[in-house]
Scaffold this active site. Structure first.
Site, PDB file in Angstrom:
ATOM      1  N   SER A 155       0.802  -1.224   0.000  1.00 53.22           N
ATOM      2  CA  SER A 155       0.000   0.000   0.000  1.00 53.22           C
ATOM      3  C   SER A 155       0.831   1.269   0.000  1.00 53.22           C
ATOM      4  O   SER A 155       0.327   2.336  -0.369  1.00 53.22           O
ATOM      5  CB  SER A 155      -0.944   0.022   1.216  1.00 53.22           C
ATOM      6  OG  SER A 155      -0.202  -0.089   2.426  1.00 53.22           O
ATOM      7  N   ASP A 188      -3.321   8.546   7.388  1.00 55.84           N
ATOM      8  CA  ASP A 188      -4.263   7.656   8.070  1.00 55.84           C
ATOM      9  C   ASP A 188      -3.501   6.913   9.162  1.00 55.84           C
ATOM     10  O   ASP A 188      -2.400   7.315   9.534  1.00 55.84           O
ATOM     11  CB  ASP A 188      -4.993   6.728   7.092  1.00 55.84           C
ATOM     12  CG  ASP A 188      -4.072   5.725   6.393  1.00 55.84           C
ATOM     13  OD1 ASP A 188      -2.905   5.575   6.806  1.00 55.84           O
ATOM     14  OD2 ASP A 188      -4.527   5.088   5.426  1.00 55.84           O
ATOM     15  N   HIS A 239      -0.364   5.080   6.958  1.00 58.89           N
ATOM     16  CA  HIS A 239       0.364   5.621   5.819  1.00 58.89           C
ATOM     17  C   HIS A 239       0.730   7.094   5.983  1.00 58.89           C
ATOM     18  O   HIS A 239       0.023   7.859   6.638  1.00 58.89           O
ATOM     19  CB  HIS A 239      -0.472   5.435   4.551  1.00 58.89           C
ATOM     20  CG  HIS A 239      -0.888   4.021   4.327  1.00 58.89           C
ATOM     21  ND1 HIS A 239      -2.114   3.544   4.741  1.00 58.89           N
ATOM     22  CD2 HIS A 239      -0.233   2.982   3.767  1.00 58.89           C
ATOM     23  CE1 HIS A 239      -2.198   2.258   4.431  1.00 58.89           C
ATOM     24  NE2 HIS A 239      -1.073   1.897   3.850  1.00 58.89           N
TER      25      HIS A 239
END
Length: 365
Positions: free
Chosen positions: A39, A328, A331
């Site tokens: 991610s 978040d 990240h």
């Protein structure tokens, strides 16, 4: 017929220049960039995967600061991610487009030959069992690259594709999801985990090498025990030292594995970025980098913005994203990603070895 196919693809590439070729190509250090990982590098592949449990960044407030206007692109960021900034340092407009996006728009090969492809997938691991069924694991990302290369050869021919791949930049960052899901109970279990992960990682790197890759920019694991998602589990909000020890152990194992692998692969060149050291420095003195918050999510709910884990429409959004390290619960913000990419590309020598990403890109075959 082959020359006709090449001409057609060339015309398609020109027609799609705004997205595929991009501006400033004359300044590129490499002809293309291929991205594999999780991610931290995903630019939209997971948006095209089926399943309710697939991690996606396709809703606000993801992309709230994306250049050109707010749009949730699939990046787990308020804007660009690390892959985008590495790409910009290499002379591209941003990261190459996601593989599944390119497939859906029927311009995989034009992009692959003129800019590159991103195979990265949120939730992916080195092991197929990591978050199984909800991502594109590294093994499948390598297979997707293999099939892409085969199509490129049909269009361009083996020799031209080999030259292109040898000069291109392969960016990899993966492994943290494997650690998040692992539950080693003894020191022997930890060693066994490292051994399995590094063995598999080395196998996939070797497979990419065998298909023509030569320049590998590898981002090693950072302090995963300090992300808000982990901190919120501690009453004091402190980092999880046990997880960080596992991360440093894995990073050391990767470093040793690459050092052992390199002499066996003629022409193989790599730069290993020490994400742990660079991020820890940011935690130690965040104000020196312009951050006022290094432990909480800019977009989230509850304590440290991390009680729900995801950034959603109903989340609380901080006003100045550039002053937060985390967007978040896991990240980084666009600003933190930009600073990290700068350090990897041409920062202090101790943060990349044996050479920097810039030196890697400048190497010629």
């Amino acid at each position: 017929m082959k020359s006709s196919a090449v001409l057609l693809i060339g015309l398609v590439a020109v027609a799609l220049a705004g997205e595929v070729v991009g501006s400033g190509s004359a300044a590129r250090l490499v002809p293309a960039m291929y991205v594999l990982g999780d991610s931290t590098l995903d630019v939209g592949n997971n948006n095209h995967l089926p399943g309710k449990d697939v991690p996606r960044a396709n809703v606000p407030f993801y992309g709230v600061d994306f250049p050109g206007g707010p749009i949730a692109t699939g990046r787990f960021s308020n804007g660009y991610n690390v892959a985008d900034f590495i790409a910009k340092n290499l002379g591209f407009e941003r990261s190459p487009v996601a593989y599944l996006v390119l497939k859906s728009r029927n311009y995989l090969i034009p992009s692959a030959m003129t800019r590159g492809v991103s195979f990265a997938s949120a939730g992916a691991g080195i092991l197929d069992s990591t978050n199984m069924g909800n991502n594109i694991p590294l093994s499948k990302q390598v297979r997707y690259f293999e099939s892409t290369k085969a199509e490129m050869e049909v269009a361009w021919g083996t020799r031209k594709v080999s030259t292109l791949l040898a000069e291109s930049f392969f960016l990899l960052s993966i492994g943290s999801n494997d650690l998040f899901q692992s539950k080693p109970k003894t020191p022997a279990d930890v060693v066994a985990l490292y051994t399995t992960l590094v063995s598999n990682y080395s196998t996939y790197i070797t497979e990419l090498y065998d298909m023509g890759a030569r320049k590998f920019g590898i981002i090693n694991m950072g302090p995963v025990g300090c992300v808000p998602r982990v901190r919120v589990l501690n009453a004091t909000g402190a980092c999880n030292d046990s997880m960080n020890r596992m991360a440093t152990g894995f990073a050391a194992a990767v470093k040793s594995g690459l050092a052992a692998l390199a002499p066996t692969l003629p022409g193989f060149t790599y730069s290993l970025a020490d994400s742990f050291v660079s991020t820890q420095a940011s935690f130690t003195n965040p104000q020196s980098l312009g951050f006022v918050n290094a432990d909480s999510a800019c977009c989230g709910i509850g304590r440290l913005g991390a009680e729900d884990g995801r950034c959603k429409r109903n989340s609380k959004l901080c006003a100045d994203r550039d002053t937060y390290m985390f967007f978040d619960a896991v990240h980084s913000t666009q600003r933190a990603a930009e600073l990290a990419a700068q350090q990897m590309f041409d920062g202090p020598a101790q943060l990349t070895e044996p050479i920097s990403f810039k030196q890697l890109a400048q190497k010629r075959y």
